[in-house]
Every structure is written in structure tokens, then in C-alpha cells.
Design a protein around this motif. Sequence first.
Motif, PDB file in Angstrom:
ATOM      1  N   ARG A 281       0.841  -1.200   0.000  1.00  0.00           N
ATOM      2  CA  ARG A 281       0.000   0.000   0.000  1.00  0.00           C
ATOM      3  C   ARG A 281       0.871   1.243   0.000  1.00  0.00           C
ATOM      4  O   ARG A 281       0.647   2.183  -0.769  1.00  0.00           O
ATOM      5  CB  ARG A 281      -0.938   0.011   1.206  1.00  0.00           C
TER       6      ARG A 281
ATOM      7  N   LYS B  68       1.309   3.939  -3.077  1.00  0.00           N
ATOM      8  CA  LYS B  68       1.043   5.357  -2.842  1.00  0.00           C
ATOM      9  C   LYS B  68       2.249   6.182  -3.310  1.00  0.00           C
ATOM     10  O   LYS B  68       2.099   7.204  -3.982  1.00  0.00           O
ATOM     11  CB  LYS B  68       0.774   5.586  -1.358  1.00  0.00           C
TER      12      LYS B  68
ATOM     13  N   ASN C 171       7.989  12.175   1.911  1.00  0.00           N
ATOM     14  CA  ASN C 171       7.435  12.814   3.106  1.00  0.00           C
ATOM     15  C   ASN C 171       5.923  12.640   3.182  1.00  0.00           C
ATOM     16  O   ASN C 171       5.374  12.357   4.244  1.00  0.00           O
ATOM     17  CB  ASN C 171       7.815  14.302   3.138  1.00  0.00           C
ATOM     18  N   LYS C 172       5.265  12.780   2.055  1.00  0.00           N
ATOM     19  CA  LYS C 172       3.801  12.654   2.049  1.00  0.00           C
ATOM     20  C   LYS C 172       3.341  11.218   2.288  1.00  0.00           C
ATOM     21  O   LYS C 172       2.161  10.979   2.548  1.00  0.00           O
ATOM     22  CB  LYS C 172       3.227  13.163   0.723  1.00  0.00           C
ATOM     23  N   CYS C 173       4.229  10.275   2.121  1.00  0.00           N
ATOM     24  CA  CYS C 173       3.883   8.867   2.376  1.00  0.00           C
ATOM     25  C   CYS C 173       4.417   8.393   3.711  1.00  0.00           C
ATOM     26  O   CYS C 173       4.279   7.212   4.052  1.00  0.00           O
ATOM     27  CB  CYS C 173       4.467   7.975   1.293  1.00  0.00           C
ATOM     28  N   SER C 174       5.049   9.278   4.466  1.00  0.00           N
ATOM     29  CA  SER C 174       5.880   8.763   5.552  1.00  0.00           C
ATOM     30  C   SER C 174       5.080   8.097   6.668  1.00  0.00           C
ATOM     31  O   SER C 174       5.560   7.144   7.272  1.00  0.00           O
ATOM     32  CB  SER C 174       6.824   9.846   6.080  1.00  0.00           C
ATOM     33  N   VAL C 175       3.858   8.557   6.934  1.00  0.00           N
ATOM     34  CA  VAL C 175       3.079   7.871   7.973  1.00  0.00           C
ATOM     35  C   VAL C 175       2.755   6.444   7.527  1.00  0.00           C
ATOM     36  O   VAL C 175       2.919   5.487   8.291  1.00  0.00           O
ATOM     37  CB  VAL C 175       1.799   8.653   8.334  1.00  0.00           C
ATOM     38  N   GLU C 176       2.359   6.307   6.256  1.00  0.00           N
ATOM     39  CA  GLU C 176       2.086   4.962   5.739  1.00  0.00           C
ATOM     40  C   GLU C 176       3.356   4.105   5.751  1.00  0.00           C
ATOM     41  O   GLU C 176       3.299   2.899   6.000  1.00  0.00           O
ATOM     42  CB  GLU C 176       1.516   5.035   4.317  1.00  0.00           C
TER      43      GLU C 176
ATOM     44  N   THR D 188       5.880   4.389   7.875  1.00  0.00           N
ATOM     45  CA  THR D 188       6.194   3.956   9.247  1.00  0.00           C
ATOM     46  C   THR D 188       5.268   2.817   9.671  1.00  0.00           C
ATOM     47  O   THR D 188       5.683   1.912  10.385  1.00  0.00           O
ATOM     48  CB  THR D 188       6.082   5.104  10.273  1.00  0.00           C
ATOM     49  N   ARG D 189       4.039   2.855   9.198  1.00  0.00           N
ATOM     50  CA  ARG D 189       3.122   1.740   9.516  1.00  0.00           C
ATOM     51  C   ARG D 189       3.644   0.438   8.922  1.00  0.00           C
ATOM     52  O   ARG D 189       3.600  -0.615   9.567  1.00  0.00           O
ATOM     53  CB  ARG D 189       1.725   2.015   8.962  1.00  0.00           C
TER      54      ARG D 189
ATOM     55  N   SER E 151      -7.258  -4.647  12.009  1.00  0.00           N
ATOM     56  CA  SER E 151      -7.982  -3.856  11.008  1.00  0.00           C
ATOM     57  C   SER E 151      -7.338  -3.991   9.621  1.00  0.00           C
ATOM     58  O   SER E 151      -8.022  -3.969   8.606  1.00  0.00           O
ATOM     59  CB  SER E 151      -8.097  -2.394  11.431  1.00  0.00           C
TER      60      SER E 151
ATOM     61  N   LEU F  34      -8.782  -7.068   8.203  1.00  0.00           N
ATOM     62  CA  LEU F  34     -10.235  -7.018   8.021  1.00  0.00           C
ATOM     63  C   LEU F  34     -10.586  -6.222   6.773  1.00  0.00           C
ATOM     64  O   LEU F  34     -11.580  -6.490   6.093  1.00  0.00           O
ATOM     65  CB  LEU F  34     -10.896  -6.371   9.242  1.00  0.00           C
ATOM     66  N   GLU F  35      -9.745  -5.240   6.513  1.00  0.00           N
ATOM     67  CA  GLU F  35     -10.007  -4.304   5.427  1.00  0.00           C
ATOM     68  C   GLU F  35     -10.177  -4.976   4.081  1.00  0.00           C
ATOM     69  O   GLU F  35     -10.990  -4.564   3.263  1.00  0.00           O
ATOM     70  CB  GLU F  35      -8.805  -3.364   5.339  1.00  0.00           C
TER      71      GLU F  35
END
Lengths: 673, 673
Positions: A503, A507, A523-528, A530-531, A578, A581-582
Motif C-alpha cells: 500500500r 502510494k 514525506n507525504k507517504c511517511s506515515v504509511e 512507518t506503519r 484492522s 479485516l479491510e
Amino acid sequence: MGNLNKEIRDGDHPDITEERLKSTFDTHKMAAQIYNSQRAADRRNEITSAVLKIPELQDIKPLPFLSREEKVEEAARKIGILSEHLYDLVNVNDGAELYHLNNVVIGGEGNPLALHGVMFIPVLQAQATDEQKKKWLYRAMKREIIGTYAQTEMGHGSNLRKLETTATYDKATEEFVLNSPTTTSMKWWPGNLGKSTNYAVVVATLIINEKDYGPHSFMVQLRDENTHKPLPNIEVGDIGPKMAYNATDNGFLKLNHLRIPRTNMLMKHVKVEKDGTYIKPPHAKMSYSAMVHVRAHMNNTMAYFLASSLTIAVRYSSIRRQGHINPKEPEVKVLEYQTQQHRLFPHIARAYAFSFAGAETVRLYEKVKKDMESGETELMADLHALTSGLKSVVTYLTMQGIEQARQSCGGHGYSMASYISEIYGIAIGGCTYEGENMVMLLQLARYLMKAAKAVKEGKKVEGLVGYLSAPDNRHSLIDRTPEKSYDTYLKTFEHIARQQIFRAFDKLEKMLTSGLPHSEAWNKCSVELTRASRLHTRLFIAQAFARRVHDVVDFHIKEALDDLLHLHLNYELLDVASYALEDGHLCGEQMNFIRSELYRSLGKIRPNAVSYVDAWELSDMELRSVLGRRDGHVYENLYKWAQNSSLNRTDVLPVFEKYLKPLMMSARKNSKL
Amino acid sequence: MGNLNKEIRDGDHPDITEERLKSTFDTHKMAAQIYNSQRAADRRNEITSAVLKIPELQDIKPLPFLSREEKVEEAARKIGILSEHLYDLVNVNDGAELYHLNNVVIGGEGNPLALHGVMFIPVLQAQATDEQKKKWLYRAMKREIIGTYAQTEMGHGSNLRKLETTATYDKATEEFVLNSPTTTSMKWWPGNLGKSTNYAVVVATLIINEKDYGPHSFMVQLRDENTHKPLPNIEVGDIGPKMAYNATDNGFLKLNHLRIPRTNMLMKHVKVEKDGTYIKPPHAKMSYSAMVHVRAHMNNTMAYFLASSLTIAVRYSSIRRQGHINPKEPEVKVLEYQTQQHRLFPHIARAYAFSFAGAETVRLYEKVKKDMESGETELMADLHALTSGLKSVVTYLTMQGIEQARQSCGGHGYSMASYISEIYGIAIGGCTYEGENMVMLLQLARYLMKAAKAVKEGKKVEGLVGYLSAPDNRHSLIDRTPEKSYDTYLKTFEHIARQQIFRAFDKLEKMLTSGLPHSEAWNKCSVELTRASRLHTRLFIAQAFARRVHDVVDFHIKEALDDLLHLHLNYELLDVASYALEDGHLCGEQMNFIRSELYRSLGKIRPNAVSYVDAWELSDMELRSVLGRRDGHVYENLYKWAQNSSLNRTDVLPVFEKYLKPLMMSARKNSKL
């Protein structure tokens, strides 16, 4: 001594003995699993016993009652005593023995020689030439001088390339001029820099003929060897109190055009010749290894902190009685409450898991170290990625677990008598030092994105990311297959990590395709991202746990670890469900199954709860906790402990005569008017 | 003063001014939302300004450099000065003004009169007869005496019925004999009990003719009014250092068959007559109200702590530059990183949400209080349930947010100069005091199970649980309807809470049907029950936030709050999404939508980030943080701050001569041999 739990003694609180008698496994055999060999577990206990026979090594007072000066002094006092006994107590070449000795005698709050052993000497070993070693390393090893490693500046931590301290080469005098041009360029944070050390390896940006060569290491004498006064052009001091580590004098250092000989640059890998010629190091990855060494061992340190807090909380929960489950019966141990079990037991499982994942990591580290000696660097990237992810995930989950342990002790958990808040303070530094956690996760993410790209290009990837190109099931087989192995769980964790990695990858690709520069897209993907890194790492932890359980031979130990693993897999999966489940990989029915397994698991763990923590074999001396006492006699000792309070030195404090009496007197006078 | 952000001053760090110039809303108008009226927001600033004009009210030194004795003294000193200025500074009948004054002048670490005002006086007001009020309340209000409230014992917190301190009525002498029969029966924890107070309301189990009448309140003089020496048969002292609140002398109290007159029992509601006849209180719920009062106000206290930490972290993140997004450009503010935004902004939204939920709760509390005066107790159960859930959820999420704020400051967050770890210590006490969080969640669960039962029986429920009997959609309408309202989100939160409440209910029913006693079934369902309580409470918080945004008139304020609400709903929903995915209420496509809204939202918040925290209008004096300074001049002040360190009093510490020099000297001597 026929008891399986080895902590049972006459005179203990009957409520805690009752728990220990229920043990289904030999706690000392379990310690061998935790500390990786029976020999290592034996040695820990031998060292503890030997230390207990030396009265001068005991804390003069519970540490929470000491001021910072007293803490620094107390640690130095013990270092002195220890140096007389060191060779009798431990094998000084065994890091684990030294670590244990330090935990027992000094504790986690630090000491004046902490950085000397952990950084100063290793850096000299790694970066000094033979000649330099003769000059400094051997003196350091004999403790003729005390040193530290000064890298971090007030304005720069993670970004080494931007260190502001300069070392400008002066060809005329064959000297480097070390300078702190700004406030932010001051060295800030290095342990023991403030007051204890007289030498430091200082990292500064090397400048030759106005060209910037990046960060390099320089030996700097800070203080006179006899008077300990700071030398000219040097300003050093303590940076003030911190959340914890207050026995350590983390310091600042301001260098005012200080001149040092050319030969004070550590030149094993890189050289500056008399004429200013700069000679590059042979391979760049060399410098990683110190950081990676610390990170590889951090899992075990964190497991130790988590286990310490849980030992305190679980033991206390077995003697603390509060409230009723059945209103007609006496008050119950708080350990009977499902909420308390749910608060504590999954963290016990994590402490074990971190310890096992840690052992695998250290093994990999040792292999990579050996490989590198023969010029082989293939696994270096894997190790770096693995330790980055683990460092971040393990410190974060450890912090959560310690805080839950503390809260599970109710009000008394808030007292320094529990010592859990101090352990929290010590452990949580790990979220920031040795690579800030977000930065670490993003470093792992780079590695994961590379692997994802390879898979998308049809290549097969192997090793830690092998699952990315392995076949996947559309639906999880949890509760869908008759076999009882944990493969269904591990496959589900794999699916979850894989989905999130792709994912994030998709992105990122989409943004790049839309024309965004890589840095901005990243940077704009960085939260994803880190997940993705977290899920990959949690998969690894679960796998390492399962591998260990698989390898255990002793039936009772295997069974007990299997119970913990079962709890771990169900608990962790609920936590990340989650993601599965998604896309319909898991369904509601399976969730019901996982939940019911989780609750069943808590009940299964319950009788062994105290034994699981006892198996860490943490002595009262190293736990430093009234609530966590082995003997369970908490309350009378809480009362004794409180007598140490500085406020109890006199019945009436000066504050009464100075402020409270005048306040009340003037009110009474007014009333009489 | 044409700037919308009211914190801009000449000479500020340009990086922080740059942020403030981007504000799209008037920060002082936003403060009116936070503090519930423009007048209240004005008053806060007026009080701060007035305090700043009184030099004696400033901290003599940054608090982290004070020992416990010094902290107690410093707070007492300020209490003295404050008492001279109190009536000029605040309207003493306005709780909010007093609270603010205390935050600015004293801070959160406590003071010798803390419990006097918060507990001693209110308890006397609530439980003393008119005669008793004359004797003690008026003296207390004038501060002729200083008191506290001593309920918690070493062995008992939550379970009041099991308090061990006894008050046995002696008919012959018309006295009560107060006694602490065991170690665990000692009063332990009451604030200011140790050293400051000379009176206490002591809660003890009343015994008349060997019959146990449960806990009752008794006035006990602890110390001589003139000498402050403890009176005979009384042992009092300080319980030692804690995680925080170290300016407060939390104390212990051991009563040794202490005799007090019959008339020292607080008898407004309940009476013991001379002959030992016991007369019951008219209605039992009366005693709830003090606890509920504190809990009703805790949301705002927690919001304040969270906002304080975020103010520090967000301001610091706007001047801290580290690393590059685009490698060719200068280092960026760390606030530019998406990971940093994701770490901080959702907590900003929560701080606002808690404040708005808090305002609704206080309004409900005021209504219930009025109702009760006229004998109406209908809403009491609702209020009790609501405050129980909020207390637990809000303290827990606050703790998470503060810790994230601290970590987002990197290394300097770990220094006491950030002061965030102190705020953490202060705030986190809230997870335990005034009702331990798990206990609170289970109290709310009882209320929810009653409502669920009613619904199952075909009854319609109303008020806070009304959604349980409202119609539900099979599928969430998020991203499935053209209208832009937040109803689709709120409905989804309702669905999630409803599902979990009924899941817990069904599990409980099933166990009861299988023959398990209620108490055991309850315990075995308790984790599921706490989950239900949390989801119900988080729904309420989201609703309260949405209601407030709906009511705001000012366009720019509404828009700015709307952005926060948007972030809040998406972030919180992602956090609990698994509950809605499990039964297909949400699908993967909707999850993608929610995620993309979340990330869009972070970008939308970014330019206003500093202004959102500035709008709390927390002065430097009350923040007590170098990192959080309004002017952004962090680094030079970090250096100044560190000069206060006790270790910096001399260049060379005594520890050198005492321990380090001998260590090095003996090594050097050996080398020369």
C-alpha cells in the motif's frame, strides 16, 4: 528445594508463596531460555550472591532520596569499590556479566564512568591507529584517564552532516583548530561530559583549505589530569536535570578556537597528512557498526526494563487485595481481575518475545561483524534495517508496557517506592537516543520499498523480506484448519505486513508518477511508510518467538512458553486486525475466535503469572522496588522506606515557622480584633 | 495589532513569527471558545499580566532545580505573598480564576494548602452541621487552621467499605476512639497530611456496640496550633518522593487509640446520639457529589495539561530545524515532516475536544446539582456514568498525547528544561486518583448494560444512550453520500459503540444463562465491558466536538475548528475502525477515503498549527518550559537554564577528590611501577 519456582523462602508472604507453589515449570530452567544458556543464568545468580556479600556495594540509601550530587557521588563511590573486586566478581571480557554487575550494583541511573566503557573505549578501539591506541586506549582501559564521546550538539542530533563544531586544519602549525561558532554548535547531551571526564572524542566537521569533509573524530583533553580544572579555551558543564539518568552528568562543551595536534584526529580509517592531503576511508559502512552494536543489544536492554516493571507489578498484584468478585467472599488479589490480567500478561509475553528477538539479532550482528572482518558486507543492510525497526518498535512497546505495569499498581505505583516511574524514565530515553524512532522506522522503510520494488519487477526476494514474494492466501486460515500450529497466525501477520508495504509502495509510486519529486513524495507517504515498518517488525518479533518455542526441548518449559506465545499471537493480532479485516483476509467470525482465545489464554497464564516474572531472576537489589520485593512483604517496608524522606528529618519543618505560622497567626489575630 | 495571532512581538524568533503570520483566525477569539466566554479569556490574560507585575510571585529558580524541601517552601512562600494580593488579582468566588491564578503562580507540583482548598473546606461545607461550621469551617476559610481530607489507607483505596481505621463509640465518655490497628490501616497518600496541616477530616469505619456502620467522617486535630508538634497518640509524616507533585507533602497518619469528642463526627447528614443511637442519612447518593464534582472538572484539567505539552512541542517544532526534505534546500523545520504532524496534530484536536466535552459535562453537573437541591436525582446516574467514562478515557488519551509531544521534541524533550515530563507526571496521576481508570470504565459499563437490557426488552432508551435504540444503517454512509455533514461519521461511531455494547451484553447474558454467578461472569467479560465503555465515551467526545463546531457563529473560528474536527473524526475512526470492519459496516474503499482525508487534513492544519496552540494563551510563566517559550528563543535560554544546575556550582565537584582522582592516581601509579 523440590519446588519448581526457585524463589520460595520461609517467612515469605503466604499470598506470594501460594502463587509460586502453582508453578508448572522450573523457573531457573526458564531463566536459561531468557539469558540464552544455563551457564549464563547461573552466572547471574552467582554474581548477585557475591555482590550481596560485600556490604560497601549496597545502596547507602534508596536512590530516590538522593539529590543529583549525591547520586553522582554514590555511583562513583561504588565504581571505586567495584574496581577492587572486579576480577573476583566477573569475567571482564563477558559483556553480559559486566552488564549484570552494573545493573545490580549501580542500577540504571548512570555513573561517572558509563560513557567511558560504553563509548570512549569502543570508539578508540574502532577508530584509533595503533600509535594512538598506545597513547590513549591503554591509559583509558586502565582508567588513568576518563573519557566520553561528544557528538550531539544543541542544534543537531540526527543530522550528522550538519554538525556545526569545526575542526579547521592549520597546515602552518600542523594543528586542528576546534571551534564552537554558535550557541547551537555547543556539544550538548554527551554523558559524563559535564563533570566527570577529562578526555573526550569530539566529533567535528573537518575543514581543510576551506573544503568541508564532513564529520570526523578528534581526541580532546578537557581537564587537567591532576587538578581536574577545565583547560583554557574549554567551557564544560552539566546540562541540568533530566527525566531520568540523573546520576549521569550529561554535559555541554564549548570550544573556543582550541588548538590540538594533527595527530589527535583518530586516523585508523581516514587520514589528514601534514600537508593537508585528505585520504578517504576504504569503505563507508564502517562507521555504522558502533551504532548498530548498541541497537542490536537494545532489544535485550528493553526486555530487561519491561521485565523489571512487570516483576514489580505482578508480584505486588499477588499480595494486593482489593474489592470482591464474589461479594460474599473476602477481598481478592487484584491479579484475579481480568482487566488486571489483560493489562499485564500480554506485556509479559512481549518481554519474552523481545528477549528472543534480541538473541536472534545479536547472533546476526556477530555474524555480520565476522563477515565484515573478511570484507563481506552483504548482510549489513539487512542487519541495519532489522535493528532500526526493532529499536523503534521495541522501545515504543516497552514504554507502553512499563506504564501499564505502573498503573496496575494503583496509587503506590505513583510512589518512587515502586521505582517503576524511574525505570520508565530510563527506558524511554531509548525512544530517542541511538536514532530517533521515526527516523529509524523510515530507514527500515527505505529497505522495504527497495524489496517491494524488486517484487513488483518480478524478482524473488529473500531473507527477512522473503515473505513479500511468497505465495499468499486470499483468506486467513485461522480457525479454518484442523492443525494446531501457529503457521496460520504467522501467515496472517505476513499478509498484514505485505499488504501495508505494498500500500505504501503504491502510494509512493503514484505520487512519483504524478511528477512529485521523490523527497516530497516520500514525506507525504511517511506515515504509511512507518506503519509498514512497524508491521514488518512485529511480524519478525512474532516469528522469532515462534522459532524459539519450536526449538525448546524441555517439555514443561516448552509448554509454558507456548502459552505465552499463544497469548502473544492473539493479542498482537487483535491489535493490528484492522489491516486484515479491510481486505477480507480476516472475518468477524475469526475475530470472535481470536478474542475467545485471548481470554482463554489469560486464564491459562494466571497460575504461572508470578513464576513467569520470577524466571527473570531479578534480585531485590537490582529491582530497587518496595512493591516488587521477592518476599511480598510490601506494606511494612513501604512504611520503613518513607522514613527516609528528607521531609521527615524533623517533626516540624522550617516552612512552618517561616510561612505557615505567620499566615495562620495573622488570621487569628484579625479574628480577635 | 492587526495580526490575527495575538502572540506576535518584535524580536521574536523569525521562524515562529512566520508561523503566526499565517494564522487564519483570531487566536484570542479562539481562546473564548476554549475558556467558554470572551470574558473568561480576557480575565485569564488580565490575571497573568497582574501577576507579572508582582516580582515576588515569580519562581525564585526554575522548579526542576529545587529539592523537595525547597519546592514545599517555595510554594508556601508564594501562598503567603498571594494572600496579600488575592482580592486584587481575582474574584475569589470564581473557580476558573482561582484555578488560573494557581497555574500561573504555583504551578502543578502542588503546595501546602492545596487540599485545604480543594477538599477540607468543601467537605466541611457538605458534611458539617451549622454548629460545626462555626467551630471549624470559618476558621478554615480564614486560614486560622490548615486542613486536609484523610481517606485513602495504605491497604485500601477504591474499596471504601474495607477501610481499616476504626472510630469506636465510647458511650461512657461520649467519645470516639480512633485507631489504626495495622500497618495497612495507616492513612497513606492524603495531600499535605505529612507536614503542612494541623487538622484533618479522617474517614474511619464507625463502630457502635460492636456493630459496623461503614465509613464516616471525623474531625481530628493533628498538631498543636502554636508549636505545630504532632499531638499525643498521633504519628504523621511524609510518604516520600513521587513521580510528580513533589511540592506536596502527601502523608501518612497512624492513630493510636486517639479519643475525640462525639461532636467531632461530621453530622450534617448522619448522627450518632449521646446514647449511641445511629441516625441514617436521608438519601444515599449525597456522598457521590464531591467525587463527581472533581471528575466533572477533570476533562478541562486534562485538556489543559495536554494543551500545555502541545504548546511546548509545536512551538519548538517550528524553530527546530533538522534534516532535509529536498536535499538541495536548507534544513527544514521539523514541523514539516508528516510524521511529526501526525504525532502532534491529532492530539491538538483532542485537547480541543476534551475541553468542549468538559464544558458540556460541567453544565450537566451544574444542572444535576441544582436538581438535587430540589430533591430531583434523575440525572445523577447519567452524570455519574458520563464522568466515569470521560475520566478514564480522557486521562488515558492525555497521557498518550503528552508523551508523544515530549518525544516529538527529540533529545531536548528529555531534559527537564522541556518540563513536559513533569507535566506528564502531574497529569498521569489522574489515571489513578479519583477512581482508578479500570474501575471507572466498569462503573460506566454497569450503566450501559442496564440500557442494553432495556433495549433488548423492547424499551426505548434516551439521553446519552439514546442511540442504542435508534435505527442503524447496515453500511456506513461515509464517502457514500453527497452531503458534507459529519453525520455519517457520528453515525459510524454510534454503530461501533452499539455493536460493542451489545457484544459485551450478549457475552454476559450467555455466561449467566450457562449458570455462572453474576460476579464471575462480570469479571470474565470485563475486558469486553471496558471496550464498550471506551467506545461509548469516545462517541460522546466526538459528538460534543461536533455540537460545539455547529454552534460557533464566527466564520473564521468555525472554519478553523471545523478543520480540527475533520482531523479528529478521521483519526479517531481509523483508531477504532476494526470494530466497524468486522461486520462489514465499513469497507476497504472507505478506509482508503478516511486515510486520504486524514493526510489531507494534516496539510490543512499545518499553517495554523502554532496558532491552534497559541490560542490556549498559556503564558511562559505557567508553561515553565524553555522549549515552549513564546518568543521561540530556545537555544540561548537552554544554555542559561543549565547554569542553574547544582553540579555547576563549582568547576570541580567533591566527587573528583573523593573518588575519581584516587581511582586515576592509583592506576597511574601502577603504570609507573
